[in-house]
Design a protein around this motif. Structure first.
Motif, short mmCIF file in Angstrom:
data_model
loop_
_atom_site.label_atom_id
_atom_site.label_comp_id
_atom_site.label_asym_id
_atom_site.label_seq_id
_atom_site.Cartn_x
_atom_site.Cartn_y
_atom_site.Cartn_z
N ARG A 1 -14.14 -2.58 -35.51
CA ARG A 1 -15.29 -2.08 -36.26
C ARG A 1 -15.35 -2.75 -37.64
NH1 ARG A 1 -13.26 2.79 -33.95
NH2 ARG A 1 -12.12 3.20 -35.88
N ASP A 2 -16.52 -2.72 -38.25
CA ASP A 2 -16.67 -3.30 -39.58
C ASP A 2 -15.66 -2.68 -40.54
OD1 ASP A 2 -18.71 -4.86 -38.69
OD2 ASP A 2 -20.31 -3.83 -39.76
N GLY A 3 -15.01 -3.53 -41.32
CA GLY A 3 -14.01 -3.08 -42.28
C GLY A 3 -12.60 -3.12 -41.75
N GLU A 4 -12.43 -3.14 -40.43
CA GLU A 4 -11.08 -3.15 -39.85
C GLU A 4 -10.51 -4.56 -39.84
OE1 GLU A 4 -10.98 0.59 -36.75
OE2 GLU A 4 -11.69 -1.34 -36.01
N GLU A 5 -9.18 -4.63 -39.95
CA GLU A 5 -8.52 -5.92 -39.94
C GLU A 5 -8.24 -6.39 -38.51
OE1 GLU A 5 -4.57 -5.92 -41.62
OE2 GLU A 5 -3.90 -4.26 -40.37
#
Length: 329
Positions: free
Chosen positions: A117-121
């Motif tokens: 997801r957006d923001g995850e590494e």
């Protein structure tokens, strides 16, 4: 449906790790996952992305046998499961959809995105890594990229490298054993760049992956992981001579300072030496504490003139018979 082994509840956010592999890689990939499970000082959420459902089952059975003292979370995902996600998430990016069906290594660039997801590494690992010491991963940048460093350039084939140079800057000294980046990624640019390389007609060389990472490095910024801590095996002239003389690979491994390494990229023939050394117990007992962050240095541009000069030099060596005598990689 995916298979997973759940962890005990933890207050620590697990580091998100991806390994793309086939069941054929298990003889050495098993050592990668085993050392990762045993030596990571951080909680992990590991996703192993593979090919067929049969590959998935073989990997599940192998990982279930491994020691997992910290109860790291893990999951095996096969290609049909990834294909379903790609159809949904890449529906407007035709070149990316086709790129996934090129060389299997290229899925390292695409498939972690499908489960993030957006923001995850995304900490993306090759299956031929070995983690000889207790360690912690470096912090993944918010908007840029971390890659390993190696002395030589391993960008192939020449026609794809030249196509890349015609539309993008490339980073030098890129090793693709470890990559750290976050989502969102500029998929419009990624899709465009793959199209510029040739789209569905890109030659199926595994090294094309390195071309894309090199372009991403210059596009998104970031830097090289400390090569002392994140160490790539290099077939130096001395090692070429020792191999030619028949010196055992487990002895040649001693030329690399594994005691200082968080991670060792056992590329080429050295992956089999690491497996043999593990089987014989040669690599046990290193286990230093390397939990502290290590330095990151900015990417260095690889120019077209440098590349063409190196190609001429390699051509000269080839004519002299150097590679017939010592091997090409």
């Amino acid at each position: 449906m995916t298979f997973s082994a759940q962890t005990q509840p933890s207050t620590q956010t697990p580091r998100r790790v991806f390994i793309i592999l086939s069941a054929k890689a298990l003889p050495y990939a098993e050592r990668c996952v085993d050392s990762l499970f045993n030596n990571s000082l951080e909680a992990l959420d590991v996703k192993l992305i593979t090919d067929s459902p049969e590959d998935k089952q073989a990997i599940v059975q192998t990982v279930m046998r491994l020691e997992n003292p910290q109860q790291h979370k893990w999951q095996v995902i096969d290609q049909p499961e990834a294909d379903a996600q790609a159809e949904e998430q890449f529906h407007q990016f035709e070149h990316l959809k086709q790129f996934r069906f090129g060389h299997p290594c290229w899925r390292k660039l695409t498939d972690p995105l499908l489960f993030t997801r957006d923001g995850e590494e995304m900490i993306i690992l090759d299956p031929d890594l070995y983690f000889p010491n207790q360690f912690a991963f470096e912090t993944t940048p918010e908007k840029s990229l971390l890659l390993m460093w190696q002395r030589p350039s391993c960008l192939l084939p020449p026609e794809s490298v030249r196509a890349a140079f015609s539309v993008s800057k490339l980073a030098h000294h890129v090793d693709i054993g470890v990559a750290q980046i976050r989502k969102p990624l500029d998929l419009e640019w990624f899709n465009w760049f793959v199209g510029q390389l040739g789209g569905k007609d890109i030659p199926r060389f595994m090294h094309v992956e390195a071309i894309v990472w090199s372009a991403m490095a210059m596009k998104f910024g970031g830097g090289y992981l400390d090569p002392t801590r994140w160490h790539c095996w290099h077939r130096t002239q001395l090692k070429r001579i020792l191999i030619k003389l028949g010196i055992p690979g487990t002895q040649i491994l001693k030329l690399d300072n594994l005691g200082a390494a968080k991670c060792f990229h056992a590329c080429g023939v050295s992956k089999w030496w690491v497996k043999e050394a593990c089987d014989k117990g040669v690599l046990t007992g290193i286990n230093n504490d390397l939990s502290q962050p290590s330095r990151v240095t900015p990417f260095v541009e690889y120019t077209r003139d440098q590349y063409e000069s190196e190609q001429r030099f390699k051509g000269w060596l080839r004519k002299l018979g150097y590679y017939r005598l010592f091997g090409s990689n």
